[in-house]
Design a protein around this motif. Structure first.
Motif, mmCIF file in Angstrom:
data_model
loop_
_atom_site.group_PDB
_atom_site.id
_atom_site.type_symbol
_atom_site.label_atom_id
_atom_site.label_comp_id
_atom_site.label_asym_id
_atom_site.label_seq_id
_atom_site.Cartn_x
_atom_site.Cartn_y
_atom_site.Cartn_z
ATOM 1 N N MET A 1 3.684 -1.496 -9.211
ATOM 2 C CA MET A 1 3.637 -2.279 -7.959
ATOM 3 C C MET A 1 2.767 -3.308 -8.161
ATOM 4 S SD MET A 1 1.444 0.435 -5.540
ATOM 5 C CE MET A 1 1.459 -0.653 -4.238
ATOM 6 N N ASN A 2 2.791 -4.334 -7.387
ATOM 7 C CA ASN A 2 1.973 -5.373 -7.077
ATOM 8 C C ASN A 2 0.762 -5.077 -6.227
ATOM 9 O OD1 ASN A 2 3.186 -7.259 -8.896
ATOM 10 N ND2 ASN A 2 4.879 -7.789 -7.295
ATOM 11 N N ILE A 3 -0.452 -5.102 -6.830
ATOM 12 C CA ILE A 3 -1.540 -5.035 -5.904
ATOM 13 C C ILE A 3 -2.088 -6.371 -5.709
ATOM 14 C CG2 ILE A 3 -3.959 -3.713 -6.189
ATOM 15 C CD1 ILE A 3 -1.617 -1.675 -6.299
ATOM 16 N N PRO A 4 -2.744 -6.545 -4.446
ATOM 17 C CA PRO A 4 -3.445 -7.739 -3.861
ATOM 18 C C PRO A 4 -4.955 -7.811 -4.730
ATOM 19 C CG PRO A 4 -2.495 -6.605 -2.149
ATOM 20 C CD PRO A 4 -2.281 -5.637 -3.323
ATOM 21 N N ILE A 5 -5.209 -8.975 -5.054
ATOM 22 C CA ILE A 5 -6.463 -9.330 -5.460
ATOM 23 C C ILE A 5 -7.249 -9.821 -4.446
ATOM 24 C CG2 ILE A 5 -7.879 -10.422 -7.170
ATOM 25 C CD1 ILE A 5 -5.079 -10.499 -9.049
ATOM 26 N N ARG A 6 -8.544 -9.368 -4.112
ATOM 27 C CA ARG A 6 -9.281 -9.682 -3.257
ATOM 28 C C ARG A 6 -10.406 -10.442 -3.785
ATOM 29 N NH1 ARG A 6 -10.287 -5.493 1.662
ATOM 30 N NH2 ARG A 6 -12.114 -5.040 0.148
ATOM 31 N N VAL B 1 4.955 7.414 0.464
ATOM 32 C CA VAL B 1 6.009 6.435 0.291
ATOM 33 C C VAL B 1 5.109 5.000 0.210
ATOM 34 C CG1 VAL B 1 7.681 7.061 1.951
ATOM 35 C CG2 VAL B 1 6.032 5.601 2.867
ATOM 36 N N ILE B 2 6.007 4.205 -0.559
ATOM 37 C CA ILE B 2 5.456 2.979 -0.831
ATOM 38 C C ILE B 2 6.286 1.824 0.039
ATOM 39 C CG2 ILE B 2 6.687 2.495 -2.863
ATOM 40 C CD1 ILE B 2 4.457 0.772 -4.093
ATOM 41 N N LEU C 1 -3.356 4.728 -7.218
ATOM 42 C CA LEU C 1 -3.068 3.248 -7.157
ATOM 43 C C LEU C 1 -4.158 2.590 -6.143
ATOM 44 C CD1 LEU C 1 0.566 2.645 -7.805
ATOM 45 C CD2 LEU C 1 -1.487 2.148 -9.169
ATOM 46 N N PRO C 2 -4.854 1.671 -6.212
ATOM 47 C CA PRO C 2 -5.673 1.200 -5.192
ATOM 48 C C PRO C 2 -4.772 0.284 -4.314
ATOM 49 C CG PRO C 2 -6.024 0.009 -7.134
ATOM 50 C CD PRO C 2 -4.984 1.092 -7.364
ATOM 51 N N SER C 3 -5.439 0.065 -3.066
ATOM 52 C CA SER C 3 -4.728 -0.579 -1.956
ATOM 53 C C SER C 3 -5.045 -2.308 -2.340
ATOM 54 C CB SER C 3 -5.195 -0.269 -0.554
ATOM 55 O OG SER C 3 -6.319 -0.463 -0.397
ATOM 56 N N HIS C 4 -5.901 -2.648 -3.030
ATOM 57 C CA HIS C 4 -6.420 -3.715 -3.438
ATOM 58 C C HIS C 4 -7.537 -3.840 -4.722
ATOM 59 C CE1 HIS C 4 -9.260 -2.613 -0.597
ATOM 60 N NE2 HIS C 4 -10.315 -3.393 -1.083
ATOM 61 N N ALA D 1 0.850 -1.054 0.225
ATOM 62 C CA ALA D 1 -0.093 -0.153 -0.018
ATOM 63 C C ALA D 1 0.920 1.176 -0.037
ATOM 64 C CB ALA D 1 -0.879 -0.167 1.202
ATOM 65 N N LEU D 2 0.264 2.337 -0.622
ATOM 66 C CA LEU D 2 0.859 3.722 -0.348
ATOM 67 C C LEU D 2 0.534 4.164 0.914
ATOM 68 C CD1 LEU D 2 -0.192 4.793 -3.936
ATOM 69 C CD2 LEU D 2 2.201 4.152 -3.020
#
Length: 181
Positions: A101-106, A71-72, A136-139, A58-59
């Motif tokens: 960046m890699n974003i988690p998939i829920r 930051v990331i 950028l989204p957190s997920h 996350a950012l």
């Protein structure tokens, strides 16, 4: 204080990383921008709370001395036995700069799927994207509750903002629905 802000302190050279960890801190390195890398420390409790809330990719903002920076979490190092965070790398981000960046998939609705006697086989935990840091989204959420056996979710099925580019192959499989044998 904002719940997306992590307070950090400059790390003195008088204490080892082990001593800092015993005192409830996590050593960190901050880099980016036009500055030389800086050694910092963060409260383990605050860091763990932030990571639970936002995820590991996350950012967020750090408050160091009298400065607040976006930051990331570029890297998280964990103890191989206890899985406790033992070190983090923080990369500075400018709002006018694109970042990958890699974003988690829920997968939302997996309980509904299982109650119907179906099994969800997950193939990917994250998707690699590029975009402006503040967009950028957190997920990324994907609803799977109404899927049928044999249905497949691919990267091309993920919905993201138009200003965000997915870098992974669009035919990469995220999840498959199966029926138990």
């Amino acid at each position: 204080m904002n719940n997306r802000v992590l307070k950090v302190l400059p790390r003195g050279q008088d204490k080892s990383a082990r001593q800092l960890r015993r005192q409830g801190f996590v050593p960190a390195i901050y880099y980016g921008g036009n500055q030389a890398p800086r050694q910092l420390v963060a409260s383990r409790r605050e860091l763990n709370s932030l990571m639970r809330q936002l995820g590991e990719s996350a950012l967020f903002e750090i408050a160091m001395e009298e400065d607040v920076r976006t930051v990331i979490l570029k890297e998280v190092q964990r103890d191989p036995v206890t899985r406790e965070v033992i070190h983090i790398d923080l990369q500075d981000l400018a709002h006018n700069e694109k970042v990958g960046m890699n974003i988690p998939i829920r997968l939302v609705g997996a309980d509904e799927l299982e109650s119907k006697g179906r099994v969800l086989q997950r193939q990917a935990e994250t998707v690699n994207v590029e975009g402006y840091a503040h967009l950028l989204p957190s997920h990324i959420d994907v609803y799977v509750g109404d899927m049928e056996p044999g249905d497949v979710i691919k990267v091309c099925d993920l919905r993201v903002d138009g200003d965000i580019a997915i870098l992974d192959p669009l035919d990469r499989i995220v999840a498959i629905v199966l029926t138990p044998e």
